[in-house]
Scaffold this active site. Structure first.
Site, mmCIF file in Angstrom:
data_model
loop_
_atom_site.group_PDB
_atom_site.id
_atom_site.type_symbol
_atom_site.label_atom_id
_atom_site.label_comp_id
_atom_site.label_asym_id
_atom_site.label_seq_id
_atom_site.Cartn_x
_atom_site.Cartn_y
_atom_site.Cartn_z
ATOM 1 N N GLY A 31 -59.576 -82.424 45.774
ATOM 2 C CA GLY A 31 -59.499 -82.222 44.223
ATOM 3 C C GLY A 31 -59.709 -83.679 43.728
ATOM 4 N N LEU A 33 -61.906 -83.499 41.174
ATOM 5 C CA LEU A 33 -63.089 -83.608 41.397
ATOM 6 C C LEU A 33 -64.081 -84.422 40.425
ATOM 7 C CD1 LEU A 33 -63.261 -79.561 41.770
ATOM 8 C CD2 LEU A 33 -62.993 -81.387 43.314
ATOM 9 N N GLY A 36 -69.670 -86.657 42.522
ATOM 10 C CA GLY A 36 -69.901 -86.376 43.809
ATOM 11 C C GLY A 36 -69.674 -85.019 44.515
ATOM 12 N N HIS A 37 -68.395 -84.142 44.129
ATOM 13 C CA HIS A 37 -68.254 -83.056 44.387
ATOM 14 C C HIS A 37 -69.192 -82.029 43.759
ATOM 15 C CE1 HIS A 37 -64.192 -84.938 44.638
ATOM 16 N NE2 HIS A 37 -64.496 -84.799 45.863
ATOM 17 N N GLN A 61 -53.113 -85.426 56.799
ATOM 18 C CA GLN A 61 -54.025 -86.611 56.976
ATOM 19 C C GLN A 61 -53.437 -87.871 56.462
ATOM 20 O OE1 GLN A 61 -57.562 -84.362 55.062
ATOM 21 N NE2 GLN A 61 -58.078 -86.459 54.292
ATOM 22 N N GLY A 147 -70.241 -84.283 51.910
ATOM 23 C CA GLY A 147 -70.994 -85.435 51.395
ATOM 24 C C GLY A 147 -71.101 -86.504 52.431
ATOM 25 N N ASP A 150 -68.664 -89.746 53.189
ATOM 26 C CA ASP A 150 -67.627 -89.783 54.478
ATOM 27 C C ASP A 150 -68.593 -89.611 55.632
ATOM 28 O OD1 ASP A 150 -65.076 -90.156 53.051
ATOM 29 O OD2 ASP A 150 -66.013 -88.558 51.846
HETATM 30 P P1 AMP Z 1 -62.579 -85.521 49.251
HETATM 31 O O1 AMP Z 1 -62.376 -84.875 48.050
HETATM 32 O O2 AMP Z 1 -62.606 -87.307 48.812
HETATM 33 O O3 AMP Z 1 -62.197 -85.343 50.220
HETATM 34 O O4 AMP Z 1 -64.282 -85.418 49.327
HETATM 35 C C1 AMP Z 1 -64.625 -83.934 49.468
HETATM 36 C C2 AMP Z 1 -65.908 -83.869 49.973
HETATM 37 O O5 AMP Z 1 -66.697 -84.697 48.622
HETATM 38 C C3 AMP Z 1 -66.471 -84.496 51.093
HETATM 39 O O6 AMP Z 1 -67.589 -83.966 51.963
HETATM 40 C C4 AMP Z 1 -67.069 -85.913 50.597
HETATM 41 O O7 AMP Z 1 -67.754 -86.600 51.436
HETATM 42 C C5 AMP Z 1 -67.778 -85.590 49.317
HETATM 43 N N1 AMP Z 1 -67.825 -86.686 48.501
HETATM 44 C C6 AMP Z 1 -66.914 -87.477 47.663
HETATM 45 N N2 AMP Z 1 -67.256 -88.318 47.184
HETATM 46 C C7 AMP Z 1 -68.730 -88.254 47.024
HETATM 47 C C8 AMP Z 1 -69.548 -88.974 46.740
HETATM 48 N N3 AMP Z 1 -69.768 -90.028 46.004
HETATM 49 N N4 AMP Z 1 -71.076 -88.425 46.937
HETATM 50 C C9 AMP Z 1 -71.318 -87.423 47.829
HETATM 51 N N5 AMP Z 1 -70.231 -86.786 48.211
HETATM 52 C C10 AMP Z 1 -68.768 -87.162 48.047
#
Ligand code: AMP
Length: 280
Positions: A31, A33, A36-37, A61, A147, A150
């Site tokens: 969340g 969001l 990037g998402h 986690q 993304g 990570d």
């Molecule tokens: P998170 O909500 O941070 O767990 O991220 C969920 C997904 O979004 C994961 O696959 C992340 O790698 C991707 N993600 C988060 N930030 C970015 C970003 N700045 N650029 C590309 N993908 C992202």
């Protein structure tokens, strides 16, 4: 868009999409969001898939001293972004729906997850994999979109998927950065303007490492020394790790192998832990 918080409703919605002949893409998120998402959602839609976004701050986690309770949550913002991006289903279950009392089965990958973030965040990849496997079993997607922000998460999930023959195609997208170069992250919401200014040194130093490689430097010691030096000039930054690693195994390398490795960094900006990386 359907907004669901029950596992059985999510299972039915995914089954309906499949029986309508749609390919289904799952994008697991915590969340909060952001752009990037959104780039993951667009990538999934390029091939015509119906997109399921899960927004779930996964308690498994986080370690006891980590930021689970105060991790930024924004359910209405998540719904708005998903509506705007034509997401088919936003799945936001409460913690007890995913992990009811008595839940006792975990998935652990034991090689790729030992490096980098796995050294100090021992709960991270076990908790993430357990949660994602459950999400995969609920949604049964054709595609799993992740993304490159990570990079270790991608490597761990690819390894687990290969080891266990998970029937899903993995698709990845490049890091989305703000105009100033900071990798977009939900945790950036914690940063004050001064902290953000200092955090920018990390992207600048990663670019410097890439330039050095382009001008012929192969020794990873030299790259790490230079980046450490640049970051050390910033008062609020504390390095957790800086390492040049193989992008599949996450093992540390002595020499750059172009196209196969990346520089990964994790650091504190005061009390905020951030990560970034750069393919070399
Ligand atoms: P998170 O909500 O941070 O767990 O991220 C969920 C997904 O979004 C994961 O696959 C992340 O790698 C991707 N993600 C988060 N930030 C970015 C970003 N700045 N650029 C590309 N993908 C992202």
């Amino acid at each position: 868009m359907q907004k669901l918080d029950k596992i059985n409703a999510m299972q039915s919605a995914a089954a309906e999409l499949r029986s309508a002949g749609r390919r289904v893409a799952l994008i697991p998120t915590m969340g909060g969001l952001h752009a990037g998402h959104a780039s993951l959602i667009r990538k999934a839609q390029e091939g015509g898939a119906a997109v399921v976004v899960s927004a779930f701050v996964n308690p498994l986690q986080f370690g006891p001293s980590e930021d689970f309770a105060k991790y930024p949550r924004n359910p209405s913002g998540d719904a708005q972004l998903c509506e705007k991006e034509n997401v088919a289903v936003l799945f936001a279950p409460p913690a007890e729906e995913m992990f009811p009392r008595g839940f006792s089965t975990h998935l652990q990958e034991e090689a790729v997850s030992k490096h980098l973030c796995g050294v100090s965040r021992t709960a991270l990849f076990r908790g993430m994999l357990t949660c994602w496997l459950k999400l995969l079993n609920i949604v049964r997607p054709d595609l799993l979109v992740m993304g490159e922000k990570d990079a270790q998460q991608i490597a761990v999930v690819r390894k687990a998927a290969a080891d266990l023959l998970l029937p899903v195609e993995i698709v990845t997208t490049p890091i989305v950065r703000d105009a100033d170069g900071l990798a977009v992250s939900t945790r950036n919401n914690y940063l004050s303007p001064t902290q953000r200014e200092e955090a920018l040194a990390v992207y600048a130093s990663l670019r410097r490492a890439k330039e050095m490689v382009e001008s012929g430097v192969k020794s990873t010691d030299r790259l790490v020394a230079e980046v450490t030096h640049l970051i050390a000039a910033k008062r609020r930054l504390r390095v957790i790790y800086i390492s040049v690693v193989d992008r599949h195994t996450m093992e540390q390398l002595r020499e750059v192998t172009p196209g196969q490795c990346l520089m990964a960094i994790s650091f504190w900006v005061d009390e905020v832990r951030l990560t970034d990386n750069m393919p070399l």
